[in-house]
Design a protein around this motif. Sequence first.
Motif, PDB file in Angstrom:
ATOM      1  N   SER A  18      75.651  -0.713  24.809  1.00  0.00           N
ATOM      2  CA  SER A  18      74.783  -1.882  25.039  1.00  0.00           C
ATOM      3  C   SER A  18      75.137  -2.536  26.377  1.00  0.00           C
ATOM      4  O   SER A  18      76.212  -2.291  26.942  1.00  0.00           O
ATOM      5  N   ILE A  20      76.291  -4.345  29.563  1.00  0.00           N
ATOM      6  CA  ILE A  20      77.019  -3.988  30.777  1.00  0.00           C
ATOM      7  C   ILE A  20      77.629  -2.585  30.660  1.00  0.00           C
ATOM      8  O   ILE A  20      77.572  -1.790  31.605  1.00  0.00           O
ATOM      9  N   ASP A  39      82.059   3.440  21.430  1.00  0.00           N
ATOM     10  CA  ASP A  39      81.506   2.199  20.875  1.00  0.00           C
ATOM     11  C   ASP A  39      81.746   2.203  19.373  1.00  0.00           C
ATOM     12  O   ASP A  39      81.921   3.251  18.750  1.00  0.00           O
ATOM     13  N   VAL A  40      81.732   1.010  18.789  1.00  0.00           N
ATOM     14  CA  VAL A  40      81.895   0.891  17.339  1.00  0.00           C
ATOM     15  C   VAL A  40      80.551   1.072  16.625  1.00  0.00           C
ATOM     16  O   VAL A  40      80.513   1.348  15.433  1.00  0.00           O
ATOM     17  N   ALA A  64      84.449   4.558  17.873  1.00  0.00           N
ATOM     18  CA  ALA A  64      85.778   4.002  17.571  1.00  0.00           C
ATOM     19  C   ALA A  64      85.745   2.491  17.718  1.00  0.00           C
ATOM     20  O   ALA A  64      85.010   1.955  18.549  1.00  0.00           O
ATOM     21  N   ASP A  65      86.560   1.845  16.896  1.00  0.00           N
ATOM     22  CA  ASP A  65      86.823   0.410  17.058  1.00  0.00           C
ATOM     23  C   ASP A  65      87.992   0.307  18.035  1.00  0.00           C
ATOM     24  O   ASP A  65      89.105   0.737  17.711  1.00  0.00           O
ATOM     25  N   VAL A  66      87.739  -0.247  19.209  1.00  0.00           N
ATOM     26  CA  VAL A  66      88.789  -0.245  20.243  1.00  0.00           C
ATOM     27  C   VAL A  66      90.050  -1.005  19.825  1.00  0.00           C
ATOM     28  O   VAL A  66      91.113  -0.794  20.396  1.00  0.00           O
ATOM     29  N   ASN A  93      85.601  -2.152  28.803  1.00  0.00           N
ATOM     30  CA  ASN A  93      84.478  -3.093  28.835  1.00  0.00           C
ATOM     31  C   ASN A  93      84.194  -3.747  27.480  1.00  0.00           C
ATOM     32  O   ASN A  93      83.629  -4.846  27.444  1.00  0.00           O
ATOM     33  N   TYR A 164      88.077 -16.426  23.295  1.00  0.00           N
ATOM     34  CA  TYR A 164      87.391 -15.626  24.325  1.00  0.00           C
ATOM     35  C   TYR A 164      88.035 -15.854  25.703  1.00  0.00           C
ATOM     36  O   TYR A 164      88.456 -14.906  26.381  1.00  0.00           O
ATOM     37  N   LYS A 168      90.224 -13.215  27.999  1.00  0.00           N
ATOM     38  CA  LYS A 168      89.727 -12.825  29.322  1.00  0.00           C
ATOM     39  C   LYS A 168      90.755 -13.181  30.410  1.00  0.00           C
ATOM     40  O   LYS A 168      90.874 -12.490  31.421  1.00  0.00           O
ATOM     41  N   GLY A 195      79.708 -13.410  35.746  1.00  0.00           N
ATOM     42  CA  GLY A 195      79.178 -14.716  35.347  1.00  0.00           C
ATOM     43  C   GLY A 195      78.245 -14.497  34.174  1.00  0.00           C
ATOM     44  O   GLY A 195      78.561 -13.751  33.253  1.00  0.00           O
ATOM     45  N   ILE A 197      75.380 -12.765  32.514  1.00  0.00           N
ATOM     46  CA  ILE A 197      74.670 -11.493  32.727  1.00  0.00           C
ATOM     47  C   ILE A 197      73.685 -11.282  31.573  1.00  0.00           C
ATOM     48  O   ILE A 197      74.016 -11.545  30.399  1.00  0.00           O
ATOM     49  N   THR A 199      72.340  -9.783  28.884  1.00  0.00           N
ATOM     50  CA  THR A 199      72.654  -8.769  27.862  1.00  0.00           C
ATOM     51  C   THR A 199      72.520  -9.412  26.481  1.00  0.00           C
ATOM     52  O   THR A 199      72.434 -10.641  26.363  1.00  0.00           O
ATOM     53  N   PRO A 200      72.594  -8.606  25.413  1.00  0.00           N
ATOM     54  CA  PRO A 200      72.562  -9.182  24.055  1.00  0.00           C
ATOM     55  C   PRO A 200      73.679 -10.194  23.820  1.00  0.00           C
ATOM     56  O   PRO A 200      73.479 -11.198  23.131  1.00  0.00           O
ATOM     57  N   LEU A 201      74.857  -9.976  24.416  1.00  0.00           N
ATOM     58  CA  LEU A 201      75.964 -10.925  24.210  1.00  0.00           C
ATOM     59  C   LEU A 201      75.617 -12.302  24.770  1.00  0.00           C
ATOM     60  O   LEU A 201      75.834 -13.331  24.123  1.00  0.00           O
TER      61      LEU A 201
END
Length: 257
Positions: A18, A20, A39-40, A64-66, A93, A164, A168, A195, A197, A199-201
């Motif tokens: 998804s 980025i 990706d999970v 995989a779950d990172v 990412n 978060y 980060k 900054g 971006i 995306t769904p997030l």
Amino acid sequence: MHSNRHKGRVVLVTGAASGIGAAIARQYALEGASVALIDVNAEALAAFAAGLEREGATVAWACADVSDYAQCEVALGQIEQHLDAPVDTLVNNAGISPKTNGKPANFWEMQPAEWQKVVGVNLHGAFNFARLVTPGMVQRRFGSIVNMSSVAGKAFVGFTAAHYGTTKAALIGLTRDLAGELGPYGITVNAIAPGRINTPLMRTASNETNQAVIAETALRRLGEPSEVAEMACFLTAPESRFVTGQVVDVAGGWLLT
Ligand SMILES: NC(=O)c1ccc[n+]([C@@H]2O[C@H](COP(=O)([O-])OP(=O)(O)OC[C@H]3O[C@@H](n4cnc5c(N)ncnc54)[C@H](O)[C@@H]3O)[C@@H](O)[C@H]2O)c1
């Protein structure tokens, strides 16, 4: 840029199904790399990988779950076996920023499980894949890593929760320390601080929040995932071989200092 500057490289991207991560994987493929996708979300990952293959890319993928080291180890083994080559570029990412009805948890109400989940995905996830690929990179005296931080890792932005921003910021520390330790082996490690971006997030936050960020952003717009992807490709390309330990904002001039 659609040069072949990443031809012959094997690039592993986490959170690749998804936003980025997907844009990064597509950009590396356009620039000639074989791409390894983690990706999970198995369904989204399979669909994205199939699309990239149809576009002509060499792709391997594993669910995989990172945050789970054992799952990462199995996934890396599957990918390297499939591509018959080791990973020489890692883009950490995958990340989450939980919100309820567009709002992050107040720290004083946050459940310990939520804190641990975010630290697990955003920080331990980066440790896990970095720990798994660096022995080979050190042995081969070659490799590069990009960690996806955030402007929220450098400043208090007010609409992401404490877990978060903390994770980060920690990724910036990880970037600095790995750059110092791995530099003598010819490995570069950098971070990107996006900054806002598109995306769904980003859409988990309220529209008012996103409009307020745009108003504070010098270029007065959201960023596109492809704009972050181009920076990841640059930071791991021959053109930037003397750049390491850096955090590069791709933020349109949001929160300029
Ligand atoms: N979008 C923004 O405005 C923004 C800003 C700054 C930083 N970032 C960072 O960029 C990265 C990508 O964000 P995005 O906006 O593309 O998000 P997104 O939600 O669109 O994509 C994240 C991907 O990560 C995957 N993922 C989530 N948990 C995972 C796990 N445990 N294991 C493996 N994969 C997992 C998801 O399934 C999804 O495919 C994140 O690290 C995020 O914190 C995003």
